[in-house]
Write an enzyme that holds these catalytic residues in place. Structure first.
Site, PDB file in Angstrom:
ATOM      1  CD  GLU A   7     -13.458  18.269   1.292  1.00  0.00           C
ATOM      2  OE1 GLU A   7     -14.483  18.038   1.922  1.00  0.00           O
ATOM      3  OE2 GLU A   7     -12.881  17.402   0.616  1.00  0.00           O
ATOM      4  CE1 TYR A  38      -1.630  -7.229  11.206  1.00  0.00           C
ATOM      5  CE2 TYR A  38      -3.898  -7.990  10.974  1.00  0.00           C
ATOM      6  CZ  TYR A  38      -2.553  -8.264  11.117  1.00  0.00           C
ATOM      7  OH  TYR A  38      -2.127  -9.552  11.180  1.00  0.00           O
TER       8      TYR A  38
HETATM    9 ZN   LIG Z   1     -14.689  15.612   1.398  1.00  0.00          ZN
END
Ligand SMILES: [Zn+2]
Length: 211
Positions: free
Chosen positions: A74, A120
């Site tokens: 990835e 936030y």
């Molecule tokens: Zn992933």
């Protein structure tokens, strides 16, 4: 900070994420920029709770992997994001429970998966575009992430039916952003069915948000 110190910091924070359940098994991957160009990346198949600084994958300034463990598959989409967001020093990709649950919902707004209800979220993330579902490892993930991130201030992107990708100035900032974001998704599920007070456009603008 030297590359050795960055690698040590990465190992420490990845273990902290794993120990607190932000990542399980071999899910998730993390990368940081190196001082002289290139990247330090969690190896393919590794567990965020069991990394060691001397056994991380290293990509040289020329983009080629150095000898050693192969980087996560990835990393291709981390790389696409670094290319269009030169200010990003670190990227955290998680399949954390609440954000992944959110990513599985039908009909999410493509430009921002969470309508702001806390300051936030606005201050840390800005907004969170949604990337359509593609099979894990598909090149379209990198392509769509780069297109969504280019010229955008968004610090996070939700991958449909998959997880989240979070940017930061450095590893501490990226991890803080990821934790804040997971908490926001958790709150959203806790508050399901309640009447939520969403921040107004003016309140969002006051925080430097909007897009
Ligand atoms: Zn992933």
């Amino acid at each position: 900070m030297t590359d050795e110190a960055r690698a040590e910091r990465m190992v420490l924070l990845c273990k902290s994420l794993f120990d607190r359940g932000y990542s399980v098994g071999g899910a998730g991957n993390v990368s940081v920029r190196r001082e002289a160009g290139g990247f330090i990346v969690t190896p393919t198949g590794s567990c965020l709770g069991r990394l060691s600084a001397g056994a991380l994958s290293v990509i040289g300034a020329d983009g080629a992997p150095l000898p050693g463990p192969k980087p996560s598959k990835e990393f291709a989409f981390h790389r696409a994001l670094y290319d269009v967001r030169p200010e990003a020093g670190a990227i955290v990709h998680l399949h954390s429970t609440y954000l992944t649950a959110l990513s599985c919902l039908e009909g999410l707004p493509r430009d921002n998966a969470i309508r702001p209800f806390t300051p936030y979220y606005v201050m840390r993330i800005g907004h969170m575009p949604v990337i359509p579902y593609y099979r894990p490892g598909a090149p379209e993930i990198a392509r769509d992430l780069a297109a969504a991130a280019q010229g955008s201030k968004a610090q996070a992107f939700l991958l449909a039916s998959h997880g989240v990708v979070v940017l930061g100035r450095d590893i501490d900032d990226a991890v803080n952003n990821a934790e804040e974001l997971e908490e926001t998704a958790k709150l959203q599920f806790l508050l399901r069915g309640e009447t939520l007070h969403y921040l107004t456009e003016a309140e969002i603008a006051e925080l430097g948000g909007g897009y």
